[in-house]
Design a protein around this motif. Structure first.
Motif, PDB file in Angstrom:
ATOM      1  N   UNK A   1       0.833  -1.205   0.000  1.00 47.56           N
ATOM      2  CA  UNK A   1       0.000   0.000   0.000  1.00 47.56           C
ATOM      3  C   UNK A   1       0.866   1.254   0.000  1.00 47.56           C
ATOM      4  N   UNK A   2       1.989   1.184   0.709  1.00 48.39           N
ATOM      5  CA  UNK A   2       2.870   2.348   0.780  1.00 48.39           C
ATOM      6  C   UNK A   2       3.532   2.628  -0.567  1.00 48.39           C
ATOM      7  N   UNK A   3       4.009   1.584  -1.232  1.00 50.45           N
ATOM      8  CA  UNK A   3       4.712   1.812  -2.497  1.00 50.45           C
ATOM      9  C   UNK A   3       3.740   2.238  -3.592  1.00 50.45           C
ATOM     10  N   UNK A   4       2.475   1.826  -3.491  1.00 51.40           N
ATOM     11  CA  UNK A   4       1.479   2.276  -4.465  1.00 51.40           C
ATOM     12  C   UNK A   4       1.216   3.775  -4.336  1.00 51.40           C
ATOM     13  N   UNK A   5       1.353   4.301  -3.113  1.00 57.35           N
ATOM     14  CA  UNK A   5       1.158   5.736  -2.900  1.00 57.35           C
ATOM     15  C   UNK A   5       2.454   6.523  -3.102  1.00 57.35           C
ATOM     16  N   UNK A   6       3.542   5.824  -3.326  1.00 55.87           N
ATOM     17  CA  UNK A   6       4.862   6.437  -3.472  1.00 55.87           C
ATOM     18  C   UNK A   6       5.079   6.785  -4.944  1.00 55.87           C
ATOM     19  N   UNK A   7       4.278   7.724  -5.446  1.00 54.46           N
ATOM     20  CA  UNK A   7       4.288   8.048  -6.869  1.00 54.46           C
ATOM     21  C   UNK A   7       4.956   9.400  -7.099  1.00 54.46           C
ATOM     22  N   UNK A   8       5.340   9.611  -8.335  1.00 57.40           N
ATOM     23  CA  UNK A   8       6.027  10.852  -8.704  1.00 57.40           C
ATOM     24  C   UNK A   8       5.008  11.983  -8.845  1.00 57.40           C
ATOM     25  N   UNK A   9       5.276  13.100  -8.176  1.00 54.21           N
ATOM     26  CA  UNK A   9       4.355  14.232  -8.213  1.00 54.21           C
ATOM     27  C   UNK A   9       4.481  14.989  -9.530  1.00 54.21           C
ATOM     28  N   UNK A  10       3.336  15.474  -9.999  1.00 53.54           N
ATOM     29  CA  UNK A  10       3.307  16.282 -11.214  1.00 53.54           C
ATOM     30  C   UNK A  10       3.164  17.767 -10.899  1.00 53.54           C
ATOM     31  N   UNK A  11       2.603  18.067  -9.717  1.00 53.49           N
ATOM     32  CA  UNK A  11       2.375  19.458  -9.320  1.00 53.49           C
ATOM     33  C   UNK A  11       2.575  19.602  -7.817  1.00 53.49           C
ATOM     34  N   UNK A  12       2.929  20.804  -7.407  1.00 57.04           N
ATOM     35  CA  UNK A  12       3.016  21.142  -5.988  1.00 57.04           C
ATOM     36  C   UNK A  12       2.011  22.252  -5.698  1.00 57.04           C
ATOM     37  N   UNK A  13       1.158  22.016  -4.698  1.00 49.49           N
ATOM     38  CA  UNK A  13       0.163  23.009  -4.310  1.00 49.49           C
ATOM     39  C   UNK A  13       0.597  23.668  -3.001  1.00 49.49           C
ATOM     40  N   UNK A  14       0.510  24.981  -2.958  1.00 52.36           N
ATOM     41  CA  UNK A  14       0.889  25.691  -1.739  1.00 52.36           C
ATOM     42  C   UNK A  14      -0.029  25.325  -0.576  1.00 52.36           C
ATOM     43  N   UNK A  15      -1.272  24.974  -0.881  1.00 50.60           N
ATOM     44  CA  UNK A  15      -2.203  24.589   0.186  1.00 50.60           C
ATOM     45  C   UNK A  15      -1.710  23.348   0.924  1.00 50.60           C
ATOM     46  N   UNK A  16      -1.100  22.397   0.185  1.00 51.29           N
ATOM     47  CA  UNK A  16      -0.549  21.202   0.829  1.00 51.29           C
ATOM     48  C   UNK A  16       0.627  21.568   1.727  1.00 51.29           C
ATOM     49  N   UNK A  17       1.471  22.473   1.259  1.00 54.79           N
ATOM     50  CA  UNK A  17       2.636  22.876   2.046  1.00 54.79           C
ATOM     51  C   UNK A  17       2.211  23.623   3.308  1.00 54.79           C
ATOM     52  N   UNK A  18       1.209  24.490   3.178  1.00 51.25           N
ATOM     53  CA  UNK A  18       0.719  25.239   4.346  1.00 51.25           C
ATOM     54  C   UNK A  18       0.145  24.284   5.384  1.00 51.25           C
ATOM     55  N   UNK A  19      -0.572  23.267   4.927  1.00 55.17           N
ATOM     56  CA  UNK A  19      -1.143  22.285   5.865  1.00 55.17           C
ATOM     57  C   UNK A  19      -0.034  21.575   6.638  1.00 55.17           C
ATOM     58  N   UNK A  20       1.044  21.194   5.947  1.00 50.93           N
ATOM     59  CA  UNK A  20       2.161  20.515   6.614  1.00 50.93           C
ATOM     60  C   UNK A  20       2.816  21.439   7.632  1.00 50.93           C
ATOM     61  N   UNK A  21       2.988  22.698   7.264  1.00 54.03           N
ATOM     62  CA  UNK A  21       3.641  23.661   8.161  1.00 54.03           C
ATOM     63  C   UNK A  21       2.799  23.888   9.410  1.00 54.03           C
TER      64      UNK A  21
END
Length: 412
Positions: A262-282
């Motif tokens: 399950x982990x390796x299936x989600x371990x995919x190459x990103x095509x885009x970076x969204x600032x909303x995702x980064x803000x959530x992590x921060x």
């Protein structure tokens, strides 16, 4: 005080070891089947003698069968013979699927991630001559192009501390050739170039928190999101998750632990970076109060983006080095309206501690395999027939009949 060993007079729990119970049940069967003809159930009756010997044999077998399986299968002392395979030896397989190959490559020191892409148009082109039914490299109106199946292009995302690309590629090729299947080959192995990602942000932190530690957590969280580090599990961890040995060892055997499907299936190459995702992590970091501004940019593009950044599909995104982010003032922490001072040395020290928690460490054979249980040798082959336990007068034991026995007696 000397401890005296005694034999308990309590009936055994296992009915197969209870001689009296077996004898009683045997007599009940005799009464039911032949009660009208057979009425003497005393010990002198030959039929009862045979019944008692049968009951004794059942108790002996029940006693032996009550041993643990590891005892029943134990080898005799000094016998150097391998009877069984371990779970790692018998349940694992050679790589078969693309995920199997990805696991095999990620297990190599220096490889952070790997992708295999089937090649649709193999080179050089091969054509099938429809009239002659032959293969040729010549293009012609009567020839139809043939696409070969089983050819793959391998893309490698290397670890940050790897500088010898040629050596890493050679290690990858060697590993692939050691495990490739028939009618499969790897046309090209390439290490993806780095697409450097820069984050410019102004962040307000709460009072009482160390800005250097927060900076390390910020970098670790964002870096692992942009270019995630796959986690290896130990055998103990997967067993505690409720997975069976068949599930755990299903796939290619690895040296650094186990990779969950399950982990390796989600371990995919990103095509885009969204600032909303980064803000959530921060904002998930304890001590971060708010994100005032945040923009992301790439070494491939000249301008930064406020909402979404498209990534190069033929490169691997990687966050700018922590030292440069600090020295170039890309990240500024505020306490109220006052910008904080960030110490690069202290930040790197905190970051190193975070990285050590997720470093691939070689597993020992004990942690990556389930050992075969070692039992106590019980000498189960040491057995004597119940014929030898009958009264001597029966003449069926080792002594047999006396020499004076008549021919009629011997015939009986």
């Amino acid at each position: 005080m000397t401890e005296h060993l005694t034999i308990s007079n309590t009936p055994p729990e296992h009915p197969g070891m209870n001689f009296a119970l077996l004898r009683q049940e045997g007599i009940k069967h005799i009464e039911r089947l032949a009660g009208k003809l057979w009425t003497d159930y005393n010990t002198h009756d030959p039929g009862i003698t045979i019944l008692e010997q049968l009951c004794y044999a059942i108790t002996d077998l029940s006693y032996r069968l009550d041993f643990e399986m590891k005892d029943l299968l134990a080898s005799s002392p000094g016998e150097n013979r391998k009877q069984f395979y371990t779970a790692r030896e018998i349940l694992t397989i050679n790589p078969l699927t693309i995920n199997d190959y990805r696991k095999l490559l990620i297990d190599i020191d220096g490889v952070k991630n790997a992708w295999l892409e089937p090649i649709q148009n193999s080179q050089p082109p091969i054509y099938h001559n429809l009239s002659r039914h032959t293969l040729t490299f010549q293009e012609d109106v009567n020839n139809q192009r043939v696409n070969l199946n089983g050819l793959y292009r391998v893309k490698i995302d290397k670890e940050k501390d790897i500088f010898d690309d040629a050596s890493l590629i050679e290690k990858v090729k060697t590993k692939l050739q050691q495990h490739r299947n028939l009618c499969e080959d790897f046309a090209k192995v390439e290490i993806l170039p780095i697409e450097e990602i820069t984050i410019n942000a102004e962040i307000e932190v709460e009072e009482g928190f160390d800005g250097n530690e927060l900076m390390a957590k910020f970098y670790w969280g964002i870096d692992n999101f942009i270019s995630p580090q796959l986690q290896f599990f130990t055998l103990k961890e997967l067993l505690e998750q409720g997975k069976t040995p068949e599930e755990i060892f299903d796939g290619v055997p690895l040296e650094h632990g186990f990779i969950d499907d399950e982990q390796i299936n989600s371990f995919i190459k990103k095509k885009e970076l969204y600032t909303s995702d980064l803000i959530r992590i921060i904002l998930d970091i304890e001590g971060i109060k708010t994100v005032k501004t945040l923009r992301i940019s790439s070494s491939r593009l000249s301008q930064s983006e406020e909402w979404v950044l498209s990534l190069d599909p033929d490169s691997t995104p990687q966050l700018k080095d922590i030292g440069r982010l600090i020295n170039e003032k890309n990240i500024i922490f505020y306490k109220g309206q006052i910008p904080g001072n960030i110490n690069e040395t202290k930040v790197k020290s905190h970051l190193q501690l975070l990285q050590q928690k997720n470093t691939k460490l070689p597993s020992t054979r004990q942690t990556e395999d389930i050992p075969i249980p070692v039992g106590q040798y019980r000498e189960l082959s040491d057995y004597e027939s119940i014929q030898n336990d009958f009264p001597v007068t029966y003449g069926i034991g080792e002594i047999g009949l006396p020499l004076s026995a008549s021919p009629q007696r011997k015939a009986q």
